[in-house]
Scaffold this active site. Structure first.
Site, PDB file in Angstrom:
ATOM      1  NE  ARG A  93      -3.017   6.004  12.736  1.00 63.52           N
ATOM      2  CZ  ARG A  93      -3.441   5.729  11.509  1.00 63.52           C
ATOM      3  NH1 ARG A  93      -2.693   6.018  10.472  1.00 63.52           N
ATOM      4  NH2 ARG A  93      -4.613   5.152  11.312  1.00 63.52           N
ATOM      5  CE1 TYR A 122      -6.228  -0.891   5.485  1.00 67.52           C
ATOM      6  CE2 TYR A 122      -4.563  -2.590   5.311  1.00 67.52           C
ATOM      7  CZ  TYR A 122      -4.943  -1.342   5.710  1.00 67.52           C
ATOM      8  OH  TYR A 122      -4.016  -0.539   6.335  1.00 67.52           O
ATOM      9  NE  ARG A 125      -3.185   0.306   3.143  1.00 69.74           N
ATOM     10  CZ  ARG A 125      -4.397   0.794   2.852  1.00 69.74           C
ATOM     11  NH1 ARG A 125      -5.201   0.104   2.089  1.00 69.74           N
ATOM     12  NH2 ARG A 125      -4.804   1.949   3.328  1.00 69.74           N
ATOM     13  NE  ARG A 178       5.672   9.326  -4.147  1.00 67.71           N
ATOM     14  CZ  ARG A 178       4.980   9.702  -3.088  1.00 67.71           C
ATOM     15  NH1 ARG A 178       5.590  10.329  -2.097  1.00 67.71           N
ATOM     16  NH2 ARG A 178       3.688   9.497  -3.033  1.00 67.71           N
ATOM     17  NE  ARG A 213      -4.514  -6.068  15.793  1.00 61.02           N
ATOM     18  CZ  ARG A 213      -4.089  -6.470  16.992  1.00 61.02           C
ATOM     19  NH1 ARG A 213      -4.451  -7.659  17.456  1.00 61.02           N
ATOM     20  NH2 ARG A 213      -3.323  -5.688  17.730  1.00 61.02           N
ATOM     21  CG  ASP A 227      -7.443   3.045   0.555  1.00 65.39           C
ATOM     22  OD1 ASP A 227      -7.260   2.944   1.785  1.00 65.39           O
ATOM     23  OD2 ASP A 227      -6.537   2.921  -0.284  1.00 65.39           O
ATOM     24  CD  GLU A 268      -5.286   4.893  15.010  1.00 62.57           C
ATOM     25  OE1 GLU A 268      -5.428   6.078  14.653  1.00 62.57           O
ATOM     26  OE2 GLU A 268      -5.171   3.960  14.206  1.00 62.57           O
TER      27      GLU A 268
END
Ligand code: UDP
Length: 373
Positions: free
Chosen positions: A285, A355, A177, A181, A254, A357, A307
């Site tokens: 995070r 999962y 995911r 770069r 989860r 988006d 979190e």
């Protein structure tokens, strides 16, 4: 003749887009939700003058122009780009993996130097696996993609906290995911269209649901017969295993726990998302919500959310489907049962055990709803 054409179970993105499309075509829809609020996990509400993402941060991003045009009917989007920072025991790195990360990790300055270092780390991996080896799990995939150093500092601890399993037992696709770069570019997503709805996600979903009858605090599965009697067709967006009364056993998810605090300062961490990538920090995070709105409301206060990822058990809020082999097999069985339910449409993250988006959920809801008008 029943009172409604469609009963939509769940007012998250799938249900709301579907209801919006069908209502636009003159169908009579009733949308119900178990929670006291609409919008599923993209629900946001204002605290201290900023929109707080109550079920985890959601950054809208898509390459699908039609989906982008569609959502902008319901909200104006700001030009937020997600640029999270990784914190490994106090050492900071930019994400996703890009020239900034490589510079911070190895001191390299040019793409050529970075490529050389990456190649060297990959060769080590390939040598160990006698070349030509297809990664079988997340650990192998991560090392092949980005090398040992980054795997150890930025991936292993975070991933094992998030998923509660060793990286060697997780599917490789999860790590694919993230972009890699050879440019100095901290934009977390590759998509050309990105942003956060001005005024919040809840307001956007409210607009999608205009003209739809909405009832909250309604538990569909607890009174299925009654709800089924109300409409010709059902759109179910809850967990697929719960729909079939866990007859093959429970799928695994989860769960997440959020600790939200208001801090007496203007700026806590200087960015919207900081990932704690070591294994010891108990949370994955910290999100500082005002940065999604460019530091709006500098009133001497800021809202942050820690979190924590946790094991899911029946009754907990399911967040991430665990798409490992065992669970995928189980889902296939439920999927086959769902195919036989001719009057029920199963859609979204929980009903498709995927999962997803946000843009992909919208695309799916647009495509499926087209078949019914
Ligand atoms: N990941 C990681 N380190 C990070 C961020 C992400 O190793 O600092 C891995 C982790 O395995 C995670 C996956 O990349 O599950 C996908 O991350 P993404 O940010 O897409 O997760 P989401 O936004 O869905 O929580």
């Amino acid at each position: 003749m029943k009172k409604y054409d469609y009963l939509i179970v769940g007012t998250g993105l799938f249900g709301s887009v579907f209801a919006n499309q069908l209502t636009g075509k003159g169908k009579k829809c009733l949308a119900i939700d178990k929670r006291l609020n609409i919008a599923g996990n993209i629900y946001s509400r204002e605290i201290e003058g900023v929109q707080v993402h109550m079920y985890g941060p959601h950054i809208f991003h898509t390459s699908d122009k039609e989906v982008w045009d569609y959502v902008r009917q319901f909200a104006e989007f700001n030009h937020f780009h997600y640029e999270p920072v990784a914190n490994y025991k106090g050492e900071l790195f930019n994400l996703p993996f890009n020239m900034n990360t490589f510079h911070q990790m190895w001191g390299v300055n040019t793409p050529e130097e970075a490529e050389r270092e990456l190649e060297c780390q990959r060769k080590r991996f390939l040598a160990e696996h006698q070349g030509g080896y297809e990664p079988q799990n997340l650990e192998e995939q991560a090392i092949k993609l980005i090398g040992y150093d980054i795997y150890v500092k930025l991936i292993k601890g975070y991933t094992e906290k998030q998923w509660g399993r060793p990286c060697t037992e997780l599917p490789a696709f999860i790590i694919r995911r993230l972009p890699v770069r050879l440019r100095y570019d901290n934009n977390y997503f590759n998509d050309p269209y990105q942003g956060i709805p001005v005024g919040g996600y809840t307001q956007m979903v409210e607009k999608m649901l205009s003209g739809v009858e909405v009832k909250l605090d309604c538990d569909y599965l607890a009174d299925k017969e009654y709800y089924d009697s109300l409409a010709e067709r059902i759109v179910y967006t809850g967990p697929i295993d719960a729909y079939f009364n866990y007859c093959y056993g429970s799928l695994e998810y989860r769960s997440l726990r959020f600790e939200t605090e208001i801090c007496d300062m203007d700026n806590y961490q200087g960015c919207a998302g900081m990932n704690f990538t070591d294994a010891e920090t108990p949370y994955t995070r910290i999100v500082e919500h005002k940065h999604f709105e460019f530091g709006k409301g500098n009133t001497g206060r800021t809202v942050i959310t820690k979190e924590y990822s946790s094991e899911w058990k029946q009754g907990d809020e399911p967040y991430y489907p665990v798409n490992d082999l065992k669970n995928q097999k189980l889902y296939t069985k439920y999927g086959q049962m769902a195919d036989r339910e001719t009057n029920v449409i199963f859609g979204g993250r929980l009903a498709e055990y995927k999962y997803y988006d946000m843009d992909k959920v919208i695309r799916r809801a647009l495509d499926i709803s087209k078949q019914f008008v």
